[in-house]
Write a protein that holds these residues in place. Structure first.
Motif, PDB file in Angstrom:
ATOM      1  N   GLY A 198       7.012 110.325 -35.687  1.00 28.01           N
ATOM      2  CA  GLY A 198       7.274 109.281 -36.681  1.00 28.01           C
ATOM      3  C   GLY A 198       8.198 108.210 -36.144  1.00 28.01           C
ATOM      4  O   GLY A 198       7.963 107.018 -36.315  1.00 28.01           O
ATOM      5  N   MET A 199       9.282 108.634 -35.482  1.00 29.84           N
ATOM      6  CA  MET A 199      10.250 107.659 -34.953  1.00 29.84           C
ATOM      7  C   MET A 199       9.621 106.778 -33.897  1.00 29.84           C
ATOM      8  O   MET A 199       9.801 105.560 -33.899  1.00 29.84           O
ATOM      9  CB  MET A 199      11.430 108.394 -34.336  1.00 29.84           C
ATOM     10  CG  MET A 199      12.363 109.021 -35.342  1.00 29.84           C
ATOM     11  SD  MET A 199      13.650 109.877 -34.426  1.00 29.84           S
ATOM     12  CE  MET A 199      14.171 111.074 -35.601  1.00 29.84           C
ATOM     13  N   LYS A 200       8.854 107.398 -32.994  1.00 36.30           N
ATOM     14  CA  LYS A 200       8.225 106.613 -31.925  1.00 36.30           C
ATOM     15  C   LYS A 200       7.282 105.581 -32.502  1.00 36.30           C
ATOM     16  O   LYS A 200       7.276 104.425 -32.097  1.00 36.30           O
ATOM     17  CB  LYS A 200       7.447 107.538 -30.988  1.00 36.30           C
ATOM     18  CG  LYS A 200       8.314 108.190 -29.948  1.00 36.30           C
ATOM     19  CD  LYS A 200       7.450 108.924 -28.956  1.00 36.30           C
ATOM     20  CE  LYS A 200       8.330 109.553 -27.885  1.00 36.30           C
ATOM     21  NZ  LYS A 200       7.616 110.574 -27.135  1.00 36.30           N
ATOM     22  N   ASN A 201       6.509 106.031 -33.476  1.00 40.94           N
ATOM     23  CA  ASN A 201       5.551 105.131 -34.111  1.00 40.94           C
ATOM     24  C   ASN A 201       6.274 103.954 -34.773  1.00 40.94           C
ATOM     25  O   ASN A 201       5.874 102.801 -34.643  1.00 40.94           O
ATOM     26  CB  ASN A 201       4.744 105.934 -35.129  1.00 40.94           C
ATOM     27  CG  ASN A 201       3.553 105.169 -35.674  1.00 40.94           C
ATOM     28  OD1 ASN A 201       3.031 105.512 -36.711  1.00 40.94           O
ATOM     29  ND2 ASN A 201       3.119 104.113 -34.982  1.00 40.94           N
ATOM     30  N   SER A 202       7.392 104.246 -35.451  1.00 39.41           N
ATOM     31  CA  SER A 202       8.145 103.187 -36.117  1.00 39.41           C
ATOM     32  C   SER A 202       8.661 102.167 -35.118  1.00 39.41           C
ATOM     33  O   SER A 202       8.605 100.963 -35.362  1.00 39.41           O
ATOM     34  CB  SER A 202       9.322 103.774 -36.889  1.00 39.41           C
ATOM     35  OG  SER A 202       8.853 104.518 -37.959  1.00 39.41           O
ATOM     36  N   CYS A 203       9.183 102.661 -33.988  1.00 39.16           N
ATOM     37  CA  CYS A 203       9.693 101.745 -32.960  1.00 39.16           C
ATOM     38  C   CYS A 203       8.587 100.794 -32.518  1.00 39.16           C
ATOM     39  O   CYS A 203       8.796  99.583 -32.404  1.00 39.16           O
ATOM     40  CB  CYS A 203      10.181 102.513 -31.743  1.00 39.16           C
ATOM     41  SG  CYS A 203      11.644 103.452 -32.060  1.00 39.16           S
ATOM     42  N   GLY A 204       7.405 101.365 -32.277  1.00 41.10           N
ATOM     43  CA  GLY A 204       6.283 100.543 -31.857  1.00 41.10           C
ATOM     44  C   GLY A 204       5.935  99.496 -32.890  1.00 41.10           C
ATOM     45  O   GLY A 204       5.730  98.327 -32.570  1.00 41.10           O
TER      46      GLY A 204
END
Lengths: 344, 131
Positions: A198-204
């Motif tokens: 989830g965090m990685k996706n949000s950063c992207g």
């Protein structure tokens, strides 16, 4: 908090939530025996977002989105937590209502997207034409349906006609009877892996979308527009569009600032989960970002109320958004680094 | 204008409280139900605006400048393209139907389409309330 019964007699606890979709998702999982809090769902489903859509107009005002598009939080969270779920839309209202009744009879509770204006129990204050409000239907009653709307603090009754209307409002924001429910969930999902995803996706989403209207770039775009608006549109009209923006910051869903606080709450929970001090620090950063958004809306409110014309200007309001943009950019860049170090 | 006052009156009246995440004394996030100043002002502003628009449109209909369709469009918070799309009638025709003399000549079948979309009866659609 009130306890209700679902169609097959199971108890359902109504939780008050800040935002409709995350709270609905959390309640759907909770009902299946998986306790995940609302901020956690928000983080895992990558709910945090920014998009300024000048071409989409709702009642003459541009849309400024502070979260991902309706439906995506549930889909992403359910996938990442390994739940078995169903998402459906309908063309024919009759078919949509029939299937809703069938699913309810089978003992599921169902999440629906509805138009806020046409829901019969909503008061004048909340009424506006917005087609992405999520609610849970618990069971059918003689008069219609028993509904748990997590935005409000107690369950409601809703007539069948009203619900059908709200689900299938004709026009551009038609929810098309958007309906979703979980068939089964994993009782012990890999929360850490899900959080990282989830965090990685949000950063992207916040940093990498190569269009000027999304993510951090979108904020800067909006800020420039606001600074220029009194010259371009005239004071009255500029106030109106500013009020429209603030409405998105404060009111819709839980408001843009509210989403920032919710993300901070997610970081807090994640910090406990991973035992990571860095995430705890980032949570405090996110709170500060939320405060800046709130400061923006207070400034905007003062402009609209025409208090202290010298100090409260459109330039100041735009400057605050620029500040938010800088801070969020720093935040997500930092988060990118921190996430890499986390172990699932 | 005291926009937040309007908001607070309605807020006390309807009892539908929303939740907000806030920090408590120990730095933990908890759910709280007090709305912020920003929301109060903006919501009050929007409500005032909707009400004034509605009142103006009602007067315009009584003065014979607009057709009752215009009033019901405002009442349901539609704008012209939305109404046109919902009713399945081309927007230039809807625009024409906002003129009272043209609206008066509409066939029942067209009126029915508007009535369905706006959730009023055909009889209601021909008049606006006097207050």
């Amino acid at each position: 908090m009130t306890t209700e019964l679902t169609a097959n007699g199971k108890p359902f606890v109504h939780h008050h939530g800040a935002h409709c979709e995350t709270a609905v998702t959390s309640a759907l999982f909770g009902n299946q025996g998986l306790d995940v809090s609302e901020p956690m769902i928000f983080g895992i489903g990558s709910g945090i977002f920014f998009g300024y859509l000048p071409m989409v107009k709702l009642v003459h005002l541009q849309v400024t989105a502070f979260r991902n598009k309706p439906g995506s939080v549930f889909r992403k969270a359910a996938k990442r937590l390994g739940a078995n779920f169903v998402i459906k839309t309908y063309r024919d209202p009759q078919k949509g209502m029939d299937e809703l009744r069938q699913v309810l009879k089978a003992g599921h509770i169902v999440g629906l997207a509805t138009n806020l204006y046409w829901l019969p129990y909503v008061s004048e204050r909340h009424r506006h034409n917005f087609g992405g409000h999520n609610i849970i239907v618990l069971r059918e009653t003689e008069a219609g349906f028993r509904i748990s709307d997590p935005t409000f603090d107690h369950p409601m009754d809703c007539s069948a006609d009203g619900l059908e209307r709200a689900r299938f409002v004709p026009g551009p924001m038609n929810p098309r009877g958007f309906m979703y429910y979980t068939k089964s969930v994993q009782p012990h999902p890999d929360l850490r892996q899900a959080c990282i995803k989830g965090m990685k996706n949000s950063c992207g989403l916040m940093l990498r979308i190569p269009l000027p209207i999304f993510g951090v770039r979108g904020m800067r775009f909006l800020a420039k527009k606001i600074i220029k608006s009194p010259d371009k549109l005239g004071f009255q009209e500029a106030c109106r569009s500013l009020a429209g923006t603030v409405r998105w910051v404060e009111e819709t869903g839980t408001g843009g600032a509210g989403f920032r606080y919710m993300y901070a709450a997610f970081m807090q929970e994640a910090a406990e989960l991973f035992g990571s001090d860095e995430l705890a620090r980032l949570s405090r950063d996110m709170t500060a970002i939320g405060d800046t958004w709130r400061e923006f809306s207070v400034t905007a409110a003062r402009i609209i109320k025409q208090r202290d014309k010298e100090a409260e200007t459109f330039a100041k309001a735009g400057g605050l958004i620029l500040k938010c943009a800088d801070r969020e950019e720093a935040f997500f860049k930092e988060l990118q680094k921190v996430v890499k170090k986390l172990e699932a | 204008m005291e926009y937040d006052k309007i908001f607070n009156e309605l807020f006390d009246a309807d009892g539908l409280r929303k939740g907000y995440y806030k920090l408590d004394g120990q730095g933990k996030y908890v759910l709280d139900t007090n709305p912020t100043l920003g929301e109060a002002v903006v919501n009050g502003l929007m409500l005032t605006e909707l009400r004034t628009h509605l009142e103006e449109s009602r007067k315009a209909v009584h003065a014979g400048l607009k057709s009752p369709l215009f009033y019901y469009m405002e009442l349901r918070q539609f704008d012209l393209p939305t109404l046109a799309k919902s009713a399945g009638i081309a927007s230039f025709r809807v625009k024409r139907h906002l003129r009272p003399e043209i609206f008066a000549k509409l066939k029942p079948s067209v009126l029915e389409r508007y009535a369905k979309v706006l959730m009023v009866t055909q009889q209601e659609l021909k008049t606006v309330p006097d207050i």
